[in-house]
Design a protein around this motif. Structure first.
Motif, PDB file in Angstrom:
ATOM      1  N   UNK A   1       6.341   0.622  -8.226  1.00 43.27           N
ATOM      2  CA  UNK A   1       6.805   0.069  -7.207  1.00 43.27           C
ATOM      3  C   UNK A   1       8.421   0.844  -7.437  1.00 43.27           C
ATOM      4  N   UNK A   2       8.687   0.100  -8.614  1.00 45.08           N
ATOM      5  CA  UNK A   2      10.298   0.349  -8.717  1.00 45.08           C
ATOM      6  C   UNK A   2      10.645   1.244  -8.779  1.00 45.08           C
ATOM      7  N   UNK A   3       9.324   2.738  -9.118  1.00 43.88           N
ATOM      8  CA  UNK A   3       9.391   4.289  -9.359  1.00 43.88           C
ATOM      9  C   UNK A   3       9.488   4.549  -7.755  1.00 43.88           C
ATOM     10  N   UNK A   4       8.501   3.752  -6.498  1.00 45.60           N
ATOM     11  CA  UNK A   4       8.490   3.960  -5.055  1.00 45.60           C
ATOM     12  C   UNK A   4       9.936   3.861  -4.548  1.00 45.60           C
ATOM     13  N   UNK A   5      10.423   2.868  -4.946  1.00 47.32           N
ATOM     14  CA  UNK A   5      11.303   2.943  -4.594  1.00 47.32           C
ATOM     15  C   UNK A   5      12.613   3.571  -4.855  1.00 47.32           C
ATOM     16  N   UNK A   6      12.624   3.714  -6.374  1.00 48.92           N
ATOM     17  CA  UNK A   6      13.661   4.482  -6.577  1.00 48.92           C
ATOM     18  C   UNK A   6      15.443   4.191  -5.925  1.00 48.92           C
TER      19      UNK A   6
ATOM     20  N   UNK B   1       0.753  -0.856  -0.030  1.00 44.72           N
ATOM     21  CA  UNK B   1      -0.075   0.103  -0.134  1.00 44.72           C
ATOM     22  C   UNK B   1       1.032   1.260  -0.116  1.00 44.72           C
ATOM     23  N   UNK B   2       1.684   1.716   0.754  1.00 46.54           N
ATOM     24  CA  UNK B   2       2.749   2.676   0.806  1.00 46.54           C
ATOM     25  C   UNK B   2       2.927   2.999  -0.459  1.00 46.54           C
ATOM     26  N   UNK B   3       4.077   1.508  -0.883  1.00 50.00           N
ATOM     27  CA  UNK B   3       4.767   1.501  -1.951  1.00 50.00           C
ATOM     28  C   UNK B   3       3.657   1.932  -4.040  1.00 50.00           C
ATOM     29  N   UNK B   4       2.605   1.512  -3.637  1.00 51.71           N
ATOM     30  CA  UNK B   4       1.201   1.445  -4.556  1.00 51.71           C
ATOM     31  C   UNK B   4       1.191   3.239  -4.352  1.00 51.71           C
ATOM     32  N   UNK B   5       0.918   3.688  -2.929  1.00 47.81           N
ATOM     33  CA  UNK B   5      -0.160   5.190  -3.076  1.00 47.81           C
ATOM     34  C   UNK B   5       0.864   5.946  -3.898  1.00 47.81           C
ATOM     35  N   UNK B   6       2.933   5.864  -3.271  1.00 44.89           N
ATOM     36  CA  UNK B   6       3.968   6.747  -3.451  1.00 44.89           C
ATOM     37  C   UNK B   6       4.028   7.208  -5.136  1.00 44.89           C
ATOM     38  N   UNK B   7       4.575   5.302  -5.811  1.00 44.33           N
ATOM     39  CA  UNK B   7       4.234   6.025  -7.396  1.00 44.33           C
ATOM     40  C   UNK B   7       3.684   5.894  -7.928  1.00 44.33           C
ATOM     41  N   UNK B   8       2.265   5.778  -7.429  1.00 41.05           N
ATOM     42  CA  UNK B   8       1.296   6.675  -7.861  1.00 41.05           C
ATOM     43  C   UNK B   8       1.389   8.290  -8.404  1.00 41.05           C
ATOM     44  N   UNK B   9       1.881   8.275  -7.202  1.00 42.43           N
ATOM     45  CA  UNK B   9       1.851  10.081  -6.835  1.00 42.43           C
ATOM     46  C   UNK B   9       2.799  10.606  -8.102  1.00 42.43           C
ATOM     47  N   UNK B  10       4.002   9.713  -8.032  1.00 40.93           N
ATOM     48  CA  UNK B  10       5.261  10.213  -8.576  1.00 40.93           C
ATOM     49  C   UNK B  10       5.413   9.759 -10.526  1.00 40.93           C
ATOM     50  N   UNK B  11       4.100   8.656 -10.534  1.00 38.39           N
ATOM     51  CA  UNK B  11       3.583   8.939 -11.955  1.00 38.39           C
ATOM     52  C   UNK B  11       2.903   9.674 -12.464  1.00 38.39           C
ATOM     53  N   UNK B  12       2.392  10.368 -12.017  1.00 37.53           N
ATOM     54  CA  UNK B  12       1.117  11.472 -11.982  1.00 37.53           C
ATOM     55  C   UNK B  12       0.142  11.222 -12.803  1.00 37.53           C
TER      56      UNK B  12
ATOM     57  N   UNK C   1      -6.343   4.988 -10.289  1.00 36.16           N
ATOM     58  CA  UNK C   1      -6.083   4.851  -9.542  1.00 36.16           C
ATOM     59  C   UNK C   1      -7.052   3.874  -7.166  1.00 36.16           C
ATOM     60  N   UNK C   2      -7.805   4.177  -7.901  1.00 36.38           N
ATOM     61  CA  UNK C   2      -8.691   3.313  -6.692  1.00 36.38           C
ATOM     62  C   UNK C   2      -8.339   1.530  -6.208  1.00 36.38           C
ATOM     63  N   UNK C   3      -8.367   1.429  -8.410  1.00 36.81           N
ATOM     64  CA  UNK C   3      -8.102  -0.193  -8.626  1.00 36.81           C
ATOM     65  C   UNK C   3      -7.169  -0.351  -7.800  1.00 36.81           C
ATOM     66  N   UNK C   4      -5.849   0.810  -8.435  1.00 38.59           N
ATOM     67  CA  UNK C   4      -4.575  -0.421  -7.508  1.00 38.59           C
ATOM     68  C   UNK C   4      -4.382  -0.297  -6.303  1.00 38.59           C
TER      69      UNK C   4
END
Length: 366
Positions: free
Chosen positions: A323-328, A186-197, A205-208
Motif C-alpha cells: 500500500x505504501x508503494x501504491x500510494x507513493x 483492492x485497488x491499492x493492492x492491485x496497483x502495488x502489485x503492478x508497480x512492484x513487478x 498475486x491471487x492470494x494477495x
C-alpha cells in the motif's frame, strides 16, 4: 495558557515559533536564530532544525519537527485517520507510561481542523543514531528489539481494553482508518502489485488480491487474541540506537493502537532482517520474545501458538509495504522496494496467506 505552536510548513518554523516552544520549558531562555537543516516529505513532513538559544545545555538545540505532509497523496491518506494527531496524543497522554526508549518531546499540539505539530529533540543531540528504513539488522540487534517489545507488551497485556485512559486507541478515528483500509484495499493492492513487478513472486498475486477483498474478515481474525498496546509500524526506519548499538529506541507512534503483541514482532522481523537471517533465526527470536513475556509476568504463552499467530500477522506487514508503494510519496522508493522484497519472502516462506482463515469464505484459507 500555552501559546499555539501549530505550524503547517517549514517556513512557519521561525524564531518566534521556536520561542513559544522554549517558553514551555524555560521562560528565561531566549531564541536568537532558527535554521532549517533538512526537510523530508513522506507520511508527514519531517523537518530538522538548528535552534540557537542562550538556555541550559539540557535544552536541546537540534529539533525534529513533524508537520502534516506536503505530499498531496500522503496527506490525503493520513489526514482522515488523523495519524499525526494520534502521535501528538500519544506523546501528551501515553508516552510516559510506555516502557521503551523514545525521543524527548519538547511540544506536541493538535487541533481538529487546524492540523498538528510535534516537536522532538533530535536523537543525534544525545548521540543517538537513527536507522534507515532499509537497514538490515543483526541477530543481536533483533534480540534487543523483540525483548523490548515484549517488555512493553507485557506492561499493557489484557489491560488496555478496560482502561478508560486507553479507550481512544480503539475509538472513532481508528474505526475510520480501518474502514478506509478496507474500502481501498483492492485497488491499492492491485496497483502495488503492478508497480512492484518481479519483486512479488507470481504465486502470491491471487492470494494477495483475495486477502484484500476480504480484508475486514481478515482483520477480525488477526485481532482475535489477547490485546495489548502495539506500535504497529515497527520497521528499521522507526528505530534509533545509542553509539555502540547496545540500546534501542522507538520512533513514529502515529499508528499506535490496541492489538496482538506478536503483530509487532512479525512486522519487525519481516522488515528488519534479510530473508536469510530471518529464516535462520525467526524461531529462536520468537522463543526469546515468549521468554521475555514470561519474565515480565505474562503466563501461559504457548510457543507453537505464538508461531502460528506470527505467521498470520505477516500478511499485514506485506500489505503495508504494498500500500505504501501504491500510494507513493510515503517512503523513499528504494527503501520501500527492499521492504517489499523482504516481506514478500516472509509471506511466501511461511505460506502466510493460507494461514489466515476468512469467515466470509466459510472458514476456508486462501
Amino acid at each position: 495558557m500555552k501559546q499555539s505552536i501549530l505550524a503547517s510548513r517549514p517556513g512557519d518554523l521561525t524564531v518566534a515559533w521556536a520561542q513559544q516552544v522554549v517558553d514551555r520549558h524555560d521562560a528565561d531562555t531566549a531564541v536568537s536564530n532558527v535554521d532549517v537543516v533538512a526537510v523530508d516529505v513522506g507520511t508527514t513532513t519531517r523537518v530538522c532544525v538548528a535552534v540557537e538559544h542562550d538556555g541550559p545545555d539540557s535544552l536541546p538545540s537540534r529539533w525534529f519537527v513533524k508537520l502534516p505532509s506536503l505530499a498531496w497523496r500522503a496527506k490525503t491518506i493520513t489526514a482522515l485517520p488523523q495519524l499525526l494527531h494520534t502521535e501528538v496524543r500519544f506523546y501528551n497522554e501515553l508516552a510516559q507510561s510506555v516502557p521503551l526508549n523514545k525521543p524527548i518531546c519538547l511540544a506536541a499540539q493538535s487541533r481538529f481542523g487546524w492540523g498538528a505539530t510535534l516537536v522532538l529533540a533530535d536523537v543525534a543531540e544525545f548521540d543517538g543514531i537513527a536507522s534507515a528504513a532499509s537497514d538490515t539488522l543483526t541477530f543481536e540487534q533483533a534480540v534487543l528489539v523483540v525483548e523490548q517489545l515484549a517488555h512493553c507488551h507485557a506492561r499493557f497485556w489484557n489491560s488496555v481494553n478496560n482502561d478508560p485512559n486507553y479507550r481512544w486507541l480503539a475509538g472513532p478515528v481508528r474505526v475510520l482508518e480501518d474502514f478506509l483500509g478496507t474500502v481501498l484495499a483492492v485497488p491499492l493492492m492491485k496497483r502495488g502489485l503492478r508497480q512492484a513487478g518481479t519483486l512479488i513472486p507470481p504465486v502470491l498475486h491471487a492470494s494477495a488480491v483475495q486477502y484484500a477483498r476480504h480484508r475486514r474478515s481478515a482483520m477480525r481474525f488477526l485481532s482475535d487474541a489477547p490485546q495489548t498496546l502495539v506500535h504497529h509500524d515497527c520497521h528499521p526506519g522507526n528505530l534509533f540506537w545509542n553509539k555502540d548499538r547496545s540500546k534501542v529506541g522507538f520512533l513514529d507512534w502515529q499508528l499506535v493502537r490496541v492489538g496482538e503483541g506478536v503483530s509487532d514482532v512479525a512486522y519487525f522481523l519481516s522488515t528488519a532482517l534479510s530473508p536469510e537471517m530471518r529464516r535462520l533465526h525467526e524461531a529462536e527470536l520468537l522463543a526469546k520474545y515468549a521468554q521475555a513475556l514470561a519474565d515480565n509476568g505474562v503466563a501461559g504463552v504457548d510457543n507453537d501458538l505464538l508461531m502460528q499467530r506470527y505467521r498470520v500477522h505477516l500478511v499485514y506487514a506485506f500489505e503495508a509495504m504494498i500500500v505504501t508503494l501504491a500510494v507513493g510519496g510515503m517512503m523513499n522508493l528504494d527503501c520501500n522496494l527492499e521492504l517489499i522484497r523482504r516481506t514478500a519472502a516472509a509471506v511466501e516462506d511461511l505460506d502466510a496467506f493460507s494461514a489466515v482463515r476468512i469467515k466470509a469464505l466459510g472458514g476456508r484459507s486462501f
